[in-house]
Design an enzyme around this catalytic site. Structure first.
Site, short mmCIF file in Angstrom:
data_model
loop_
_atom_site.label_atom_id
_atom_site.label_comp_id
_atom_site.label_asym_id
_atom_site.label_seq_id
_atom_site.Cartn_x
_atom_site.Cartn_y
_atom_site.Cartn_z
CB CYS A 1 -1.67 34.17 14.48
SG CYS A 1 -1.71 35.84 13.89
NE ARG B 1 5.16 14.84 5.04
CZ ARG B 1 6.45 14.59 5.12
NH1 ARG B 1 7.32 15.43 4.61
NH2 ARG B 1 6.88 13.50 5.70
CD GLU C 1 -2.29 -1.32 2.86
OE1 GLU C 1 -1.90 -0.52 3.73
OE2 GLU C 1 -3.09 -2.23 3.09
N PRO C 2 1.60 1.50 -1.07
CG PRO C 2 2.55 1.58 -3.20
CD PRO C 2 1.67 0.74 -2.33
N GLY C 3 2.01 4.97 -0.43
CA GLY C 3 1.41 6.31 -0.57
C GLY C 3 2.49 7.27 -1.06
CE1 TYR D 1 -0.33 10.41 4.13
CE2 TYR D 1 1.93 10.22 3.34
CZ TYR D 1 0.74 9.63 3.69
OH TYR D 1 0.61 8.27 3.62
N1 LLP Z 1 -1.14 1.78 4.64
C1 LLP Z 1 -1.54 2.15 5.86
C2 LLP Z 1 -2.39 1.28 6.61
C3 LLP Z 1 -1.12 3.39 6.38
O1 LLP Z 1 -1.51 3.74 7.59
C4 LLP Z 1 -0.30 4.24 5.60
C5 LLP Z 1 0.13 5.54 6.11
C6 LLP Z 1 0.09 3.80 4.33
C7 LLP Z 1 -0.35 2.56 3.88
C8 LLP Z 1 0.93 4.64 3.42
O2 LLP Z 1 2.16 4.94 3.98
P1 LLP Z 1 3.25 5.69 3.06
O3 LLP Z 1 3.61 4.74 1.95
O4 LLP Z 1 2.63 6.91 2.54
O5 LLP Z 1 4.37 5.98 3.96
N2 LLP Z 1 1.32 12.19 7.24
C9 LLP Z 1 2.59 11.50 7.43
C10 LLP Z 1 2.51 10.06 7.00
C11 LLP Z 1 1.46 9.28 7.76
C12 LLP Z 1 1.23 7.93 7.17
C13 LLP Z 1 0.06 7.26 7.79
N3 LLP Z 1 -0.21 5.97 7.25
C14 LLP Z 1 3.67 12.26 6.69
O6 LLP Z 1 3.38 13.29 6.08
O7 LLP Z 1 4.83 11.85 6.74
#
Ligand code: LLP
Length: 404
Positions: A332, A302, A263-265, A360
């Site tokens: 502010c 971030r 599940e890459p974000g 994000y």
């Molecule tokens: N799968 C699950 C269940 C997750 O909770 C997350 C991220 C992902 C996949 C994707 O993770 P990634 O590949 O994007 O690292 N807002 C924070 C990151 C929080 C991620 C939360 N869960 C930031 O800006 O660094």
């Protein structure tokens, strides 16, 4: 090919669409996806884009068009994915602490669901028995990730069903004949060390023999992208080899094939994104040169929330002599984007770009201080198009009920 937008392209977008503006480069997303596909070409692996990183519907449609599936973290993300044209079997809802109603709604939409609590598992079993397959979001008790705020798999984390509760899970599965089709873990974000994934797999191998109807193993997201020079990224090729080795050396005891999910974000969208702001004021104080931009943590949180680094450049004067600045916002609160940063000399009105802003960034923006959310622009096939209008003043009042 390494896709990126040039300073000139970014500058002309800033001039055409105004600032602050988020800009996304479609081909960069495709490039990142191809890296994943290529590395895992010898295994049965499916990628679900963790759309919490960026949910603009045009991005979702593009992700679908290049062949990825989608992972959602709320029922509204599930509905967005449906709206973007994903088929239910290509949508995954990895839940966390949600009301059971949302699980029922997701079931009615026919999507995959990862359940993350014993209580929802019990409700699910009671209501649906064996009639609908589910995944279990497990907490592997592994500490990993860029910092504690983005670590989700450790022994004090709220996420997932702790693996030490296996007996309770098995009792429910047995009592209600729950059809457990996948086991999920996600240990954190920005994980560079591929051994973390291997450790996670080892935890899962102990559990797999207990679930006779498994079809998928979901290893979550969390691949690291480089935010600053010299900052590595997860070696995806090495990861693919390690994952392959791990599964080859631990065949499923029942001999059943298990498909692997990720599940890459960030990995897919972070580097595709640029956030462009304009400098409102320069303030020279005895110790610090401040450059104050027309933004703040209401647009890109971030740096303040995670102490994260975003590379910043002056698009309007890239050849200027480097000077050390603190780049701050107009909110502010103390909203410092960068401390002691060497940047080409800044004049008021100059455009500053923040790199790696696709994940994000807009997604965590807000209307704090009654400021307007930025516009979003997508560059695809060399063409820049507006994909979200900048907020207008009336948007701030839209859902307010004026009792006069
Ligand atoms: N799968 C699950 C269940 C997750 O909770 C997350 C991220 C992902 C996949 C994707 O993770 P990634 O590949 O994007 O690292 N807002 C924070 C990151 C929080 C991620 C939360 N869960 C930031 O800006 O660094």
């Amino acid at each position: 090919m390494n896709h990126s937008l040039t300073r000139d392209q970014l500058l002309s977008i800033a001039e055409e669409f105004g600032t602050p503006v988020y800009v996304y480069h479609a081909e960069k997303i495709a490039e990142q996806f191809q890296k994943l596909k290529h590395a895992f070409r010898n295994d049965d692996v499916v990628f679900f884009y963790a759309c919490k990183a960026l949910t603009n519907i045009n991005i979702l449609r593009y992700i679908r068009a290049i062949g990825a599936n989608v992972d959602c973290s709320s029922i509204n993300e599930v509905k967005m994915a449906v709206r973007a044209g994903f088929e239910p079997q290509n949508i995954l809802y990895t839940s966390n602490g949600i009301a059971f109603d949302e699980i029922v709604e997701a079931k009615n939409l026919g999507v995959h669901i990862n359940i993350d609590s014993i209580s929802n598992l019990e409700k699910f079993g009671k209501k649906f028995g064996h009639s609908y397959p589910v995944g279990l979001r497990l907490r592997p008790n592994i500490l990993a990730g860029g910092n504690l705020k983005i670590s989700t798999g450790h022994a004090k984390s709220k996420f997932g069903i702790p693996v030490e509760h296996l007996d309770k899970v098995l009792a429910l599965v047995d009592q209600y004949k729950i059809f457990v089709r996948d086991l999920h873990i996600h240990t954190g974000s920005e994980i560079k060390d591929v051994d973390v994934f291997v450790k996670g797999i080892a935890v899962l191998f102990d559990l797999i023999p207990h679930f006779k109807e498994l079809e998928f193993i979901d290893l979550g997201g969390g691949f690291k992208v480089p935010y600053k020079e010299g900052d590595g990224e997860t070696d995806i090729q090495h990861l693919a080899e390690k994952v392959h080795e791990a599964f080859a050396s631990h065949p499923n005891p029942d001999g059943r094939h298990l498909q692997i999910w990720f599940e890459p974000g960030k990995f897919l969208v972070s580097e595709s994104g640029y956030f462009i702001t304009q400098v409102n004021v320069l303030k020279d104080t005895p110790g610090v040169h401040f450059a104050g931009v027309n933004s703040g943590f209401n647009h890109l949180i971030r740096p303040m929330f995670y102490d994260s680094y975003h590379h910043i450049e002056n698009l309007s004067n890239p050849q200027g002599p480097e000077i050390t600045y603190n780049i701050v916002g107009n909110i502010c609160e103390t909203d410092t984007f960068a401390n002691d940063r060497q940047i080409a000399e800044i004049r008021e009105g100059d455009y500053l770009v923040f790199y790696n802003a696709g994940a994000y960034g807009f997604e965590m923006s807000s209307n704090f201080n009654s400021r307007l959310k930025p516009a979003e622009v997508l560059v695809k096939d060399g063409k820049a198009q507006l994909i979200r209008k900048r907020d207008e003043f009336e948007d701030l009042l839209r859902n307010q009920i004026d009792l006069k």
